[in-house]
Design an enzyme around this catalytic site. Structure first.
Site, PDB file in Angstrom:
ATOM      1  N   ASP A 194       6.721  -7.974   6.648  1.00  0.00           N
ATOM      2  CA  ASP A 194       6.763  -8.865   5.488  1.00  0.00           C
ATOM      3  C   ASP A 194       5.363  -9.356   5.129  1.00  0.00           C
ATOM      4  O   ASP A 194       4.789 -10.177   5.833  1.00  0.00           O
ATOM      5  CB  ASP A 194       7.688 -10.051   5.801  1.00  0.00           C
ATOM      6  CG  ASP A 194       7.782 -11.032   4.644  1.00  0.00           C
ATOM      7  OD1 ASP A 194       7.268 -10.716   3.549  1.00  0.00           O
ATOM      8  OD2 ASP A 194       8.366 -12.116   4.834  1.00  0.00           O
ATOM      9  N   ALA A 213       0.790  -1.241   0.000  1.00  0.00           N
ATOM     10  CA  ALA A 213       0.000   0.000   0.000  1.00  0.00           C
ATOM     11  C   ALA A 213       0.817   1.284   0.000  1.00  0.00           C
ATOM     12  O   ALA A 213       0.259   2.352   0.163  1.00  0.00           O
ATOM     13  CB  ALA A 213      -0.924   0.000   1.227  1.00  0.00           C
ATOM     14  N   TYR A 268       9.020  -9.401 -21.069  1.00  0.00           N
ATOM     15  CA  TYR A 268       8.000  -9.365 -20.026  1.00  0.00           C
ATOM     16  C   TYR A 268       6.968 -10.481 -20.198  1.00  0.00           C
ATOM     17  O   TYR A 268       7.068 -11.520 -19.572  1.00  0.00           O
ATOM     18  CB  TYR A 268       7.325  -7.978 -20.001  1.00  0.00           C
ATOM     19  CG  TYR A 268       6.596  -7.737 -18.703  1.00  0.00           C
ATOM     20  CD1 TYR A 268       7.209  -7.066 -17.657  1.00  0.00           C
ATOM     21  CD2 TYR A 268       5.302  -8.207 -18.501  1.00  0.00           C
ATOM     22  CE1 TYR A 268       6.556  -6.864 -16.454  1.00  0.00           C
ATOM     23  CE2 TYR A 268       4.642  -8.015 -17.304  1.00  0.00           C
ATOM     24  CZ  TYR A 268       5.269  -7.346 -16.287  1.00  0.00           C
ATOM     25  OH  TYR A 268       4.618  -7.168 -15.095  1.00  0.00           O
TER      26      TYR A 268
END
Length: 401
Positions: free
Chosen positions: A111, A49, A236
């Site tokens: 974590d 966040a 990617y």
């Protein structure tokens, strides 16, 4: 201390607390300008966040819908001698602004891959958030993951599969176009990348929250992904990271089925290319971003993280007409739709073939790319005096795990 930017490779090693705070305030103002709605998420957990899309979605939920938010992240505070991470200052600024606005805001630093973090989040949902949440946002971008069962550390790689890949890239230190070659990933590296960046941890989170009975009726969960275009596909989407994102798609379908009993659901949201600490590390991506930004700005289609987060919540997950969000054939929410428009991509391909050291600044938005990159760390803001003394120690209401 007086803090100026210092860069090394594709990272900036210093951060500015005031600049980071102003970045957050700018995103809050952007969301508020779209109006506050009440028919959306009420209690939100954001895993990852403190920066990028996770931070933007937390801002959009709180300041665009008045939601209570619980944010999980792994950041370092500043000390007398050294600034903290940008994410620390971002999270502090969010918390301060949310509380000033009378919104519930809780933050946990630790974590996010650990079982202890899941237990702590469940405890807070039960003790402080009324026992249930209705939106879980999964936005972790990490180079490594400590496996909760064994303690083993797995590392993700940004590599192609099968053959080495050479393409144009920018040496951001010298502002020069270079040819970058990346060797292919080994089978082990591919498996480890899936373990770090795939859907495994997202599923552990949703299973833990479901088992603890803290998911409200109609709970939604969303995880973020990026597909990009054929310019970046070899490194990617067709590379090790693409395998991880395919695993995320498969996980999304399992979680969607799992949440049916609540009338809820799960989706992967595919987002557009933006300047983040994560994207700066991907070969070829900074050059592509400098090109696509130029094209999209000229067409009036440019968006940053907060515009994408607002569109995700307002026009996809929580539509005003109450209709379900449009999804693609893989059950994904597509917010890269404007970027992938044929006219946008055709223009990008032309520039990609033409760009040289001599015309880099004319043909692309590279000057703004560099500015946006430093802005992530609190620099390059016209409203901050970077020669003024600033306190790198910013305390806020955060649980340290």
């Amino acid at each position: 201390m007086i803090i100026h930017p210092k860069t090394r490779g594709f990272i900036c090693t210093t951060t500015h607390p005031v600049g980071c705070e102003y970045n957050v305030l700018e995103q809050i103002q952007s969301t508020r300008a779209r109006g506050v709605r009440s028919n959306g998420p009420k209690k939100v957990v954001v895993i990852g966040a403190s920066s990028g899309y996770g931070l933007a979605t937390r801002i959009s939920a709180a300041f665009g819908f008045g939601a209570d938010t619980l944010g999980v992240f792994f950041e370092k505070p500043g000390t007398e001698k050294k600034p903290g991470t940008a994410g620390w200052y971002n999270a502090a600024a969010f918390d301060k602004s949310a509380k000033n606005a009378g919104l519930y805001s809780r933050s946990i630093n630790g974590d996010a891959f650990s079982d202890e973090m899941r237990a702590k989040v469940i405890e807070i949902i039960k003790s402080e958030m009324g026992g249930h949440v209705d939106l879980v946002v999964y936005s972790l971008a990490s180079p490594l993951r400590k496996m909760p069962s064994t303690g083993e550390i797995k590392r993700s790689v940004l590599k192609p599969i099968g053959v080495a890949h050479t393409s144009n890239a920018i040496d951001t230190n010298k502002d020069q176009i270079i040819q970058a070659t990346v060797e292919p990933a080994t089978e082990q590296e591919i498996a480890d990348t899936v373990a770090v960046m795939g859907g495994q941890d997202w599923e552990l989170w949703i299973n833990a929250l479901a088992q603890a009975d803290v998911l409200a009726p109609q709970t939604r969960t969303v995880a973020f992904s990026y597909i990009g275009t054929e310019i970046t596909w070899p490194i990617y989407w067709h590379g090790a990271l693409g395998k991880a994102k395919a695993d995320l798609d498969a996980t999304s379908r399992r979680l969607d089925a799992r949440l049916q009993f609540l009338g809820g659901g799960a989706n992967v949201a595919v987002l557009k290319s933006v300047v983040t600490q994560a994207s700066a590390a991907i070969p070829a991506l900074p050059l592509y971003i400098a090109i696509v930004f130029k094209v999209m700005k000229e067409k009036g289609l440019h968006e940053g993280t907060i515009e994408q987060a607002d569109r995700l919540l307002r026009e996809r997950l929580y539509r005003e007409d109450g209709q379900p969000a449009a999804i693609d054939e893989e059950h994904r929410l597509r917010l890269d739709d404007w970027e992938l428009r044929e006219d946008v991509q055709a223009a990008c391909k032309v520039i990609w073939e033409q760009v040289t050291n001599e015309n880099l600044f004319q043909l692309t938005d590279y000057a703004n790319y560099k500015r946006d990159f430093l802005k992530l760390f609190g620099f390059e803001r016209a409203d901050v005096d970077y020669d003024a003394d600033v306190n790198p120690e910013v305390a806020f209401d955060v649980i340290e795990l």
